[in-house]
Write a protein that holds these residues in place. Structure first.
Motif, PDB file in Angstrom:
ATOM      1  N   GLU A   4     -16.113  19.286  -9.783  1.00 24.96           N
ATOM      2  CA  GLU A   4     -17.003  20.202 -10.340  1.00 24.96           C
ATOM      3  C   GLU A   4     -17.546  21.212  -9.347  1.00 24.96           C
ATOM      4  O   GLU A   4     -17.678  22.505  -9.767  1.00 24.96           O
ATOM      5  CB  GLU A   4     -18.105  19.453 -10.565  1.00 24.96           C
ATOM      6  CG  GLU A   4     -18.124  18.612 -11.779  1.00 24.96           C
ATOM      7  CD  GLU A   4     -17.824  17.207 -11.152  1.00 24.96           C
ATOM      8  OE1 GLU A   4     -17.759  16.106 -12.189  1.00 24.96           O
ATOM      9  OE2 GLU A   4     -17.533  16.817 -10.361  1.00 24.96           O
ATOM     10  N   ASP A   5     -17.771  21.033  -8.070  1.00 19.77           N
ATOM     11  CA  ASP A   5     -18.153  21.810  -7.219  1.00 19.77           C
ATOM     12  C   ASP A   5     -17.198  22.929  -6.795  1.00 19.77           C
ATOM     13  O   ASP A   5     -17.532  24.059  -6.833  1.00 19.77           O
ATOM     14  CB  ASP A   5     -18.397  20.997  -5.948  1.00 19.77           C
ATOM     15  CG  ASP A   5     -19.486  20.080  -5.722  1.00 19.77           C
ATOM     16  OD1 ASP A   5     -20.330  20.075  -6.637  1.00 19.77           O
ATOM     17  OD2 ASP A   5     -19.518  19.285  -4.624  1.00 19.77           O
ATOM     18  N   ASN A   7     -14.943  23.893  -9.194  1.00 18.66           N
ATOM     19  CA  ASN A   7     -14.814  24.845 -10.331  1.00 18.66           C
ATOM     20  C   ASN A   7     -15.907  25.816 -10.466  1.00 18.66           C
ATOM     21  O   ASN A   7     -15.835  26.986 -10.726  1.00 18.66           O
ATOM     22  CB  ASN A   7     -14.895  23.915 -11.603  1.00 18.66           C
ATOM     23  CG  ASN A   7     -13.411  23.275 -11.716  1.00 18.66           C
ATOM     24  OD1 ASN A   7     -12.388  23.894 -11.449  1.00 18.66           O
ATOM     25  ND2 ASN A   7     -13.261  22.231 -12.556  1.00 18.66           N
ATOM     26  N   SER A   8     -17.172  25.351 -10.032  1.00 15.91           N
ATOM     27  CA  SER A   8     -18.399  26.100 -10.140  1.00 15.91           C
ATOM     28  C   SER A   8     -18.281  27.298  -9.028  1.00 15.91           C
ATOM     29  O   SER A   8     -18.605  28.451  -9.356  1.00 15.91           O
ATOM     30  CB  SER A   8     -19.744  25.195  -9.685  1.00 15.91           C
ATOM     31  OG  SER A   8     -19.848  24.318 -10.700  1.00 15.91           O
ATOM     32  N   LEU A  12     -18.415  31.500  -9.557  1.00 15.99           N
ATOM     33  CA  LEU A  12     -19.282  32.006  -8.616  1.00 15.99           C
ATOM     34  C   LEU A  12     -18.752  33.186  -7.788  1.00 15.99           C
ATOM     35  O   LEU A  12     -19.265  34.196  -7.808  1.00 15.99           O
ATOM     36  CB  LEU A  12     -20.122  31.129  -7.921  1.00 15.99           C
ATOM     37  CG  LEU A  12     -21.124  31.626  -6.846  1.00 15.99           C
ATOM     38  CD1 LEU A  12     -22.207  32.057  -7.588  1.00 15.99           C
ATOM     39  CD2 LEU A  12     -21.529  30.468  -5.943  1.00 15.99           C
ATOM     40  N   SER A  26     -16.382  26.546 -17.551  1.00  9.50           N
ATOM     41  CA  SER A  26     -17.728  26.427 -18.054  1.00  9.50           C
ATOM     42  C   SER A  26     -17.976  25.540 -19.268  1.00  9.50           C
ATOM     43  O   SER A  26     -18.798  24.503 -18.858  1.00  9.50           O
ATOM     44  CB  SER A  26     -18.317  27.797 -18.508  1.00  9.50           C
ATOM     45  OG  SER A  26     -18.300  28.686 -17.515  1.00  9.50           O
ATOM     46  N   LEU A  29     -17.705  22.016 -17.507  1.00  9.06           N
ATOM     47  CA  LEU A  29     -18.842  21.626 -16.725  1.00  9.06           C
ATOM     48  C   LEU A  29     -20.006  21.470 -17.415  1.00  9.06           C
ATOM     49  O   LEU A  29     -20.784  20.395 -17.165  1.00  9.06           O
ATOM     50  CB  LEU A  29     -19.089  23.087 -15.858  1.00  9.06           C
ATOM     51  CG  LEU A  29     -18.573  23.252 -14.462  1.00  9.06           C
ATOM     52  CD1 LEU A  29     -18.152  24.533 -13.923  1.00  9.06           C
ATOM     53  CD2 LEU A  29     -18.190  21.944 -13.883  1.00  9.06           C
ATOM     54  N   TRP A  33     -23.753  18.110 -18.306  1.00  8.76           N
ATOM     55  CA  TRP A  33     -25.116  18.459 -18.128  1.00  8.76           C
ATOM     56  C   TRP A  33     -25.952  17.652 -19.175  1.00  8.76           C
ATOM     57  O   TRP A  33     -25.568  17.198 -20.202  1.00  8.76           O
ATOM     58  CB  TRP A  33     -25.226  19.908 -18.726  1.00  8.76           C
ATOM     59  CG  TRP A  33     -24.728  20.971 -17.907  1.00  8.76           C
ATOM     60  CD1 TRP A  33     -24.059  20.869 -16.804  1.00  8.76           C
ATOM     61  CD2 TRP A  33     -24.742  22.270 -18.167  1.00  8.76           C
ATOM     62  NE1 TRP A  33     -23.769  22.008 -16.312  1.00  8.76           N
ATOM     63  CE2 TRP A  33     -24.022  23.069 -17.110  1.00  8.76           C
ATOM     64  CE3 TRP A  33     -25.320  23.170 -18.925  1.00  8.76           C
ATOM     65  CZ2 TRP A  33     -24.169  24.396 -16.925  1.00  8.76           C
ATOM     66  CZ3 TRP A  33     -25.329  24.255 -18.980  1.00  8.76           C
ATOM     67  CH2 TRP A  33     -24.914  24.907 -17.948  1.00  8.76           C
ATOM     68  N   PRO A  38     -26.608  18.651 -13.991  1.00  6.40           N
ATOM     69  CA  PRO A  38     -25.192  18.099 -14.141  1.00  6.40           C
ATOM     70  C   PRO A  38     -25.023  16.654 -13.457  1.00  6.40           C
ATOM     71  O   PRO A  38     -25.741  16.350 -12.398  1.00  6.40           O
ATOM     72  CB  PRO A  38     -24.452  19.097 -13.359  1.00  6.40           C
ATOM     73  CG  PRO A  38     -25.134  19.845 -12.373  1.00  6.40           C
ATOM     74  CD  PRO A  38     -26.520  19.839 -13.067  1.00  6.40           C
ATOM     75  N   MET A  51     -23.966  20.567  -6.670  1.00  6.52           N
ATOM     76  CA  MET A  51     -23.354  21.229  -7.865  1.00  6.52           C
ATOM     77  C   MET A  51     -24.383  22.263  -8.642  1.00  6.52           C
ATOM     78  O   MET A  51     -24.037  23.084  -9.173  1.00  6.52           O
ATOM     79  CB  MET A  51     -22.517  20.318  -8.487  1.00  6.52           C
ATOM     80  CG  MET A  51     -21.851  20.937  -9.685  1.00  6.52           C
ATOM     81  SD  MET A  51     -20.852  19.635 -10.575  1.00  6.52           S
ATOM     82  CE  MET A  51     -21.854  18.071 -10.858  1.00  6.52           C
ATOM     83  N   PHE A  54     -24.906  25.757  -7.861  1.00  5.70           N
ATOM     84  CA  PHE A  54     -23.961  26.578  -8.262  1.00  5.70           C
ATOM     85  C   PHE A  54     -23.730  26.922  -9.823  1.00  5.70           C
ATOM     86  O   PHE A  54     -23.517  28.063  -9.976  1.00  5.70           O
ATOM     87  CB  PHE A  54     -22.409  26.126  -7.892  1.00  5.70           C
ATOM     88  CG  PHE A  54     -22.124  25.996  -6.502  1.00  5.70           C
ATOM     89  CD1 PHE A  54     -22.716  26.866  -5.607  1.00  5.70           C
ATOM     90  CD2 PHE A  54     -21.000  25.252  -5.783  1.00  5.70           C
ATOM     91  CE1 PHE A  54     -22.456  27.076  -4.231  1.00  5.70           C
ATOM     92  CE2 PHE A  54     -20.829  25.036  -4.486  1.00  5.70           C
ATOM     93  CZ  PHE A  54     -21.482  25.859  -3.760  1.00  5.70           C
ATOM     94  N   GLU A  55     -24.099  25.800 -10.649  1.00  8.24           N
ATOM     95  CA  GLU A  55     -23.917  26.185 -11.886  1.00  8.24           C
ATOM     96  C   GLU A  55     -25.015  26.859 -12.352  1.00  8.24           C
ATOM     97  O   GLU A  55     -25.087  27.514 -13.478  1.00  8.24           O
ATOM     98  CB  GLU A  55     -23.927  24.677 -12.688  1.00  8.24           C
ATOM     99  CG  GLU A  55     -22.509  23.969 -12.460  1.00  8.24           C
ATOM    100  CD  GLU A  55     -22.516  22.583 -12.914  1.00  8.24           C
ATOM    101  OE1 GLU A  55     -23.029  22.546 -14.267  1.00  8.24           O
ATOM    102  OE2 GLU A  55     -21.780  21.841 -12.596  1.00  8.24           O
TER     103      GLU A  55
END
Length: 56
Positions: A4-5, A7-8, A12, A26, A29, A33, A38, A51, A54-55
């Protein structure tokens, strides 16, 4: 492990190849939620603030 981190961060920092990849990441991810942020798939029920930053 689920990235996840990474990908975010890829979204970014504009490290994705195209808009389709951004949309796919997106959507993936958003499946994790809940009302507070998340939830990490490795620890169900645990919010991951690193995470979430970032999201947002």
């Amino acid at each position: 492990m689920y990235p996840e981190d990474g990908n975010s961060f890829a979204i970014l920092c504009n490290l994705t190849m195209n808009d389709t990849q951004v949309q796919s990441i997106s959507e993936g991810l958003m499946k994790n939620w809940n009302d507070l942020g998340p939830v990490t798939p490795e620890l169900p029920g645990t919010i991951t603030p690193f995470m979430a930053g970032f999201e947002l």
